[in-house]
Write a protein that holds these residues in place. Structure first.
Motif, PDB file in Angstrom:
ATOM      1  N   THR A   2     -51.621  80.879  16.604  1.00 21.77           N
ATOM      2  CA  THR A   2     -50.575  80.917  17.669  1.00 21.77           C
ATOM      3  C   THR A   2     -50.518  78.825  17.834  1.00 21.77           C
ATOM      4  OG1 THR A   2     -53.028  80.960  19.733  1.00 21.77           O
ATOM      5  CG2 THR A   2     -50.869  82.891  19.536  1.00 21.77           C
ATOM      6  N   ARG A   3     -49.545  78.388  18.883  1.00 25.15           N
ATOM      7  CA  ARG A   3     -49.663  77.179  18.204  1.00 25.15           C
ATOM      8  C   ARG A   3     -50.806  76.633  19.137  1.00 25.15           C
ATOM      9  NH1 ARG A   3     -46.369  73.373  18.218  1.00 25.15           N
ATOM     10  NH2 ARG A   3     -46.442  71.647  19.651  1.00 25.15           N
ATOM     11  N   GLU A   4     -51.236  77.548  20.110  1.00 28.94           N
ATOM     12  CA  GLU A   4     -52.899  76.316  21.274  1.00 28.94           C
ATOM     13  C   GLU A   4     -53.861  76.908  19.441  1.00 28.94           C
ATOM     14  OE1 GLU A   4     -50.784  78.818  22.477  1.00 28.94           O
ATOM     15  OE2 GLU A   4     -50.192  77.496  23.858  1.00 28.94           O
ATOM     16  N   GLU A   8     -55.582  73.124  18.551  1.00 31.27           N
ATOM     17  CA  GLU A   8     -56.791  72.873  18.304  1.00 31.27           C
ATOM     18  C   GLU A   8     -57.574  72.583  16.681  1.00 31.27           C
ATOM     19  OE1 GLU A   8     -60.991  72.732  19.616  1.00 31.27           O
ATOM     20  OE2 GLU A   8     -59.106  73.131  20.832  1.00 31.27           O
ATOM     21  N   LYS A   9     -57.066  73.842  15.868  1.00 32.89           N
ATOM     22  CA  LYS A   9     -57.547  73.285  14.084  1.00 32.89           C
ATOM     23  C   LYS A   9     -57.402  72.133  14.425  1.00 32.89           C
ATOM     24  CE  LYS A   9     -57.357  75.470   9.818  1.00 32.89           C
ATOM     25  NZ  LYS A   9     -57.107  76.881   9.065  1.00 32.89           N
ATOM     26  N   VAL A  10     -55.854  70.930  14.023  1.00 31.36           N
ATOM     27  CA  VAL A  10     -55.754  70.815  13.610  1.00 31.36           C
ATOM     28  C   VAL A  10     -56.725  69.069  14.190  1.00 31.36           C
ATOM     29  CG1 VAL A  10     -53.468  69.084  14.270  1.00 31.36           C
ATOM     30  CG2 VAL A  10     -53.310  71.471  13.107  1.00 31.36           C
ATOM     31  N   ASN A  11     -56.756  69.213  15.821  1.00 32.43           N
ATOM     32  CA  ASN A  11     -57.284  67.999  16.452  1.00 32.43           C
ATOM     33  C   ASN A  11     -58.942  68.595  16.396  1.00 32.43           C
ATOM     34  OD1 ASN A  11     -55.588  67.567  17.923  1.00 32.43           O
ATOM     35  ND2 ASN A  11     -56.207  68.376  20.094  1.00 32.43           N
ATOM     36  N   MET A  25     -57.065  62.701  21.846  1.00 31.35           N
ATOM     37  CA  MET A  25     -55.686  63.577  21.367  1.00 31.35           C
ATOM     38  C   MET A  25     -54.267  64.522  21.414  1.00 31.35           C
ATOM     39  SD  MET A  25     -57.259  64.734  17.714  1.00 31.35           S
ATOM     40  CE  MET A  25     -58.879  63.750  16.914  1.00 31.35           C
ATOM     41  N   LEU A  26     -54.420  63.145  22.921  1.00 34.45           N
ATOM     42  CA  LEU A  26     -53.205  64.722  23.849  1.00 34.45           C
ATOM     43  C   LEU A  26     -51.566  64.294  22.959  1.00 34.45           C
ATOM     44  CD1 LEU A  26     -53.586  61.774  26.906  1.00 34.45           C
ATOM     45  CD2 LEU A  26     -54.582  64.350  26.028  1.00 34.45           C
ATOM     46  N   PRO A  27     -50.982  65.250  23.218  1.00 35.99           N
ATOM     47  CA  PRO A  27     -49.279  65.890  22.592  1.00 35.99           C
ATOM     48  C   PRO A  27     -48.766  63.965  21.854  1.00 35.99           C
ATOM     49  CG  PRO A  27     -50.298  66.752  23.854  1.00 35.99           C
ATOM     50  CD  PRO A  27     -50.475  66.025  24.102  1.00 35.99           C
ATOM     51  N   ASP A  28     -48.506  63.455  23.428  1.00 37.96           N
ATOM     52  CA  ASP A  28     -47.412  62.212  23.470  1.00 37.96           C
ATOM     53  C   ASP A  28     -47.881  61.085  23.270  1.00 37.96           C
ATOM     54  OD1 ASP A  28     -45.504  64.156  24.724  1.00 37.96           O
ATOM     55  OD2 ASP A  28     -46.101  63.408  26.521  1.00 37.96           O
ATOM     56  N   ALA A  29     -49.704  61.133  22.875  1.00 30.79           N
ATOM     57  CA  ALA A  29     -50.700  59.992  22.006  1.00 30.79           C
ATOM     58  C   ALA A  29     -49.703  59.166  20.779  1.00 30.79           C
ATOM     59  CB  ALA A  29     -51.937  60.169  21.683  1.00 30.79           C
ATOM     60  N   PRO A  30     -49.534  58.683  20.506  1.00 30.42           N
ATOM     61  CA  PRO A  30     -49.300  57.520  19.319  1.00 30.42           C
ATOM     62  C   PRO A  30     -50.538  58.102  17.980  1.00 30.42           C
ATOM     63  CG  PRO A  30     -49.853  56.265  21.084  1.00 30.42           C
ATOM     64  CD  PRO A  30     -50.341  57.173  21.282  1.00 30.42           C
TER      65      PRO A  30
END
Length: 82
Positions: A2-4, A8-11, A25-30
């Protein structure tokens, strides 16, 4: 996956590699700024992607990636194409 689960794996992988709290590591963070990436660190991200997700990423792929959401989208699209 799933996307979630992908997020989680990426982060988890990025947090471990670049010693950055997952909370940052927020979605909109650079992404480049949060992880404090320079051009040499991009190579580490490329290796990390291949190791954890099984596809080859080129340094050029980073041109369109600004935020963590961009990176999640990129990984997700490449995973879907496998």
């Amino acid at each position: 996956m799933t996307r979630e689960e992908l997020i989680e794996k990426v982060n988890e992988a990025l947090s471990e590699e670049f010693e950055t709290p997952k909370e940052d590591m927020l979605p909109d963070a650079p992404m480049m700024e949060v992880l404090d990436l320079d051009s040499l660190d991009i190579v580490d991200v490329v290796v990390l992607v291949e190791k954890h997700f099984g596809f080859v990423m080129k340094k050029e792929d980073f041109r369109g990636i600004k935020s963590f959401a961009d990176f999640y989208d990129f990984v997700e699209s490449r995973m879907a194409g496998k």
